[in-house]
Scaffold this active site. Structure first.
Site, PDB file in Angstrom:
ATOM      1  CG  ASP A 136     -70.529  27.815   8.761  1.00  0.00           C
ATOM      2  OD1 ASP A 136     -69.864  26.772   8.911  1.00  0.00           O
ATOM      3  OD2 ASP A 136     -70.154  28.934   9.148  1.00  0.00           O
ATOM      4  CG  HIS A 167     -67.805  32.865  14.075  1.00  0.00           C
ATOM      5  ND1 HIS A 167     -67.084  32.538  12.937  1.00  0.00           N
ATOM      6  CD2 HIS A 167     -68.161  31.690  14.633  1.00  0.00           C
ATOM      7  CE1 HIS A 167     -67.013  31.230  12.832  1.00  0.00           C
ATOM      8  NE2 HIS A 167     -67.661  30.688  13.844  1.00  0.00           N
ATOM      9  CG  ASP A 168     -64.988  30.462  16.189  1.00  0.00           C
ATOM     10  OD1 ASP A 168     -66.077  30.571  16.770  1.00  0.00           O
ATOM     11  OD2 ASP A 168     -64.770  29.633  15.293  1.00  0.00           O
ATOM     12  CD  GLU A 173     -63.236  26.110  11.986  1.00  0.00           C
ATOM     13  OE1 GLU A 173     -63.111  26.930  12.902  1.00  0.00           O
ATOM     14  OE2 GLU A 173     -63.959  25.105  12.081  1.00  0.00           O
ATOM     15  CG  ASP A 181     -67.801  23.908  12.103  1.00  0.00           C
ATOM     16  OD1 ASP A 181     -67.312  24.996  12.398  1.00  0.00           O
ATOM     17  OD2 ASP A 181     -68.114  23.041  12.954  1.00  0.00           O
TER      18      ASP A 181
HETATM   19  C1  NOJ Z   1     -65.801  26.115  14.550  1.00  0.00           C
HETATM   20  C2  NOJ Z   1     -66.820  27.205  14.580  1.00  0.00           C
HETATM   21  O1  NOJ Z   1     -66.308  28.326  13.926  1.00  0.00           O
HETATM   22  C3  NOJ Z   1     -67.131  27.460  16.042  1.00  0.00           C
HETATM   23  O2  NOJ Z   1     -67.895  28.620  16.224  1.00  0.00           O
HETATM   24  C4  NOJ Z   1     -67.797  26.232  16.617  1.00  0.00           C
HETATM   25  O3  NOJ Z   1     -67.958  26.396  17.991  1.00  0.00           O
HETATM   26  C5  NOJ Z   1     -66.954  24.974  16.374  1.00  0.00           C
HETATM   27  N1  NOJ Z   1     -66.409  24.934  15.053  1.00  0.00           N
HETATM   28  C6  NOJ Z   1     -67.786  23.730  16.562  1.00  0.00           C
HETATM   29  O4  NOJ Z   1     -68.719  23.594  15.531  1.00  0.00           O
END
Ligand code: NOJ
Length: 547
Positions: free
Chosen positions: A98, A322-323, A255, A201
């Site tokens: 990441d 994971h989000d 992302e 990210d």
């Molecule tokens: C996206 C990540 O997947 C998430 O877990 C994170 O909180 C935010 N970006 C900030 O880095």
């Protein structure tokens, strides 16, 4: 089209903290991952994407990096990481890291130095005076993505700094060319070690075009129009490619929150990214403020997925990470159709054109945690939003219900390896986040023994994907359908695969032209499935190789 490794291999996402704990401290680690490589190889996945494993104070579970060149001691050492690279390679798997460079941790050395206005690192971050030159009124009205102001006043610096996320995550100043230099050094460091690439990210937010006030009211993310996918952003990604990635056999996954089609196309055609995550698909059951949900409708998902299939040459296909809350309870029916709906979703995810992603535990149908008191959550978003809700005097039962919908702990509970109290995740009795008690029924050990389990279906599906050039590279063509039905083909040269999926609980008629099919069933989730059908049963999915 060039046959790149990432086009015909499946990505498996590992949330290290919750994957496997080798030393009994209740926190997953790298030796734990190594101990499960045979399992991952038996699944058939080719790329392992690790959520951040760098040293971090963990305000945002590793998305606040304190040092880009080493390993979080809770997870192991650089030696452990080198072993992981080697052991994965032996089994034909590659590692993706990441890359978190919209912001660093406030404990990163750069930020510590930056607080001194005379330091060369000061300009690594975005500092401004308050609107009224005081300590009370921030430089603009932006709100952080986690809600609350996007600026914090720093006593030492005597100025405010920008943070699009938590205040412990100050944003880097990409207008400073030294930031690009430093980040390219980081990229090369890991690539030279043998890492295959990066999941980048929030990479479409790094360039702030202006710091003017944002329009309208927004609980979170106000001001976004000033920093989403700006020209400067494209230029930086192109620089990564020219300076670094074009010299390596690598993969770059973005992302890209709120990405639109035009920017999506540009990211790919301009070699800025190899693929990217769009969020329309996981927002299908969300309203603009994500604590509020709406009913899931397969037809809405269909529209979104097909429109992205049409818009870009290659998709990053996923339903979980994971989000997000777990996909099975959102888009399927785990109570009545655990296996069928889990496998129908898997079938859909894998048969679209693009690279399929599996998030740890998805392959066994892991579910969300039971609803809890929000104060128990480890998730910074829940903590922040709960704070605001408390100030607004919102009663606890309502907070509990609403916050559950954004609680990322739901997808971060320990991987369920077996039915023991710690789910085989840890030898210790205390885990950093609770084990889901349903590990009694939902676990790798049990599903491995059952040839008709969801896990067994995933294995067959991945094997089919890996051997099928049509599924990996074929063109996508959708047929118009109604309700819960998906009908599409994938074709390569003169060969085609027909995919029929009923993503709902009602028996559904198959459109006439697809009732008598000349071909054979390559994979189905009902034991007695046939290629020709007038109806599909609840959550029935069929992959048919046409003659
Ligand atoms: C996206 C990540 O997947 C998430 O877990 C994170 O909180 C935010 N970006 C900030 O880095």
């Amino acid at each position: 089209m060039e046959t790149k490794y990432w086009r015909n291999h499946v990505v498996y996402q590992i949330y290290c903290r919750s994957f496997c704990d080798s030393d009994g401290d209740g926190i997953g680690d790298i030796p734990g991952i190594i101990s499960k490589l045979d399992y991952l190889a038996s699944l058939g996945v080719g790329i392992l994407w690790l959520n951040p494993i760098y040293p971090s104070p963990q305000f945002d579970m590793g998305y606040d990096v304190a040092d880009y060149y080493s390993i979080n001691p809770e997870y192991g050492t650089m030696e452990d990481f080198d072993d992981l690279l080697e052991e994965a390679k032996k089994r034909g798997m590659r590692i993706v890291m990441d890359l978190v460079v919209n912001h660093t941790s406030n404990e990163h050395e750069w930020f510590k130095q930056a607080r001194d206005p005379s330091s060369p690192y000061h300009d690594f971050y975005i500092w401004r005076d308050g609107k009224k030159k005081d300590r009370k009124t921030p430089p603009n009205n932006w709100t952080s993505q986690f809600s609350g102001p996007a600026w914090t006043y720093d006593e030492k610096a005597g100025q405010w700094y920008l943070h699009l996320y938590a205040k412990e995550q100050p944003d880097l100043n990409w207008r400073n060319p030294r930031v690009l230099e430093e980040v390219e050094k980081i990229l090369k460091f890991w690539l030279d070690k043998g890492v295959y690439g990066f999941r980048c990210d929030v990479i479409n937010q790094i360039w702030k075009d202006s710091l003017k006030d944002g329009k309208g009211f927004a609980f979170n993310g106000r001001g976004m129009e000033h920093y989403l996918m700006k020209e400067g952003n494209h230029k930086i990604l192109k620089a990564f490619y020219n300076d670094v990635f074009s010299h390596y056999d690598s993969v770059v996954i973005g992302e890209t929150f709120k990405v639109d089609k035009a920017n999506g196309v540009k990211f790919l055609t301009n070699h800025e990214l190899d693929m990217f995550f769009e969020f329309d698909r996981t927002n299908v059951d969300r309203r603009s403020v994500p604590v509020f949900t709406k009913k899931f409708r397969a037809k809405n998902l269909r529209k979104i997925l097909y429109s992205w299939q049409d818009a870009v040459e290659w998709n990053a296909n996923y339903f979980e990470n994971h989000d997000q809350l777990r996909s099975l309870p959102r888009f399927g029916d785990p109570k009545r159709y655990f296996y069928q709906s889990g496998s129908a979703l898997a079938c859909l995810n894998f048969c679209l054109r693009g690279t399929p992603f599996v998030y740890q535990g998805q392959e066994i149908g892991m579910l969300n945690l039971p609803k809890r008191d929000p104060s128990l959550s480890k998730d910074v978003t829940v903590k922040t939003v709960d704070g605001i809700m408390r100030k607004l005097l919102i009663p606890k039962p309502i907070r509990k219900k609403l916050l559950f919908q954004i609680d990322r702990d739901n997808a971060r509970s320990p991987m369920q390896w077996d039915s023991s109290p710690s789910a085989g995740f840890s030898s210790g009795s205390r885990t950093w986040i609770p084990v889901n008690a349903n590990c009694k029924d939902i676990n790798v050990k049990k599903e491995s023994k059952d040839k008709n389990s969801l896990l067994s279906y995933y294995k067959k599906l991945i094997a089919l994907h890996n051997r099928s050039d049509i599924l990996c590279f074929g063109n996508f063509h959708a047929y118009p359908t109604k309700g819960d039905l998906f009908v599409f083909t994938r074709s390569l040269k003169a060969k085609s695969i027909l995919v029929l999926i009923n993503l709902g609980k009602r028996k559904t008629a198959v459109p006439k032209p697809f009732r008598k099919v000349l071909g054979s069933v390559a994979l189905a989730n009902y034991l007695d499935a046939k290629a020709s059908n007038s109806f599909l049963r609840p959550y029935e999915s069929l992959i048919i190789e046409l003659d």
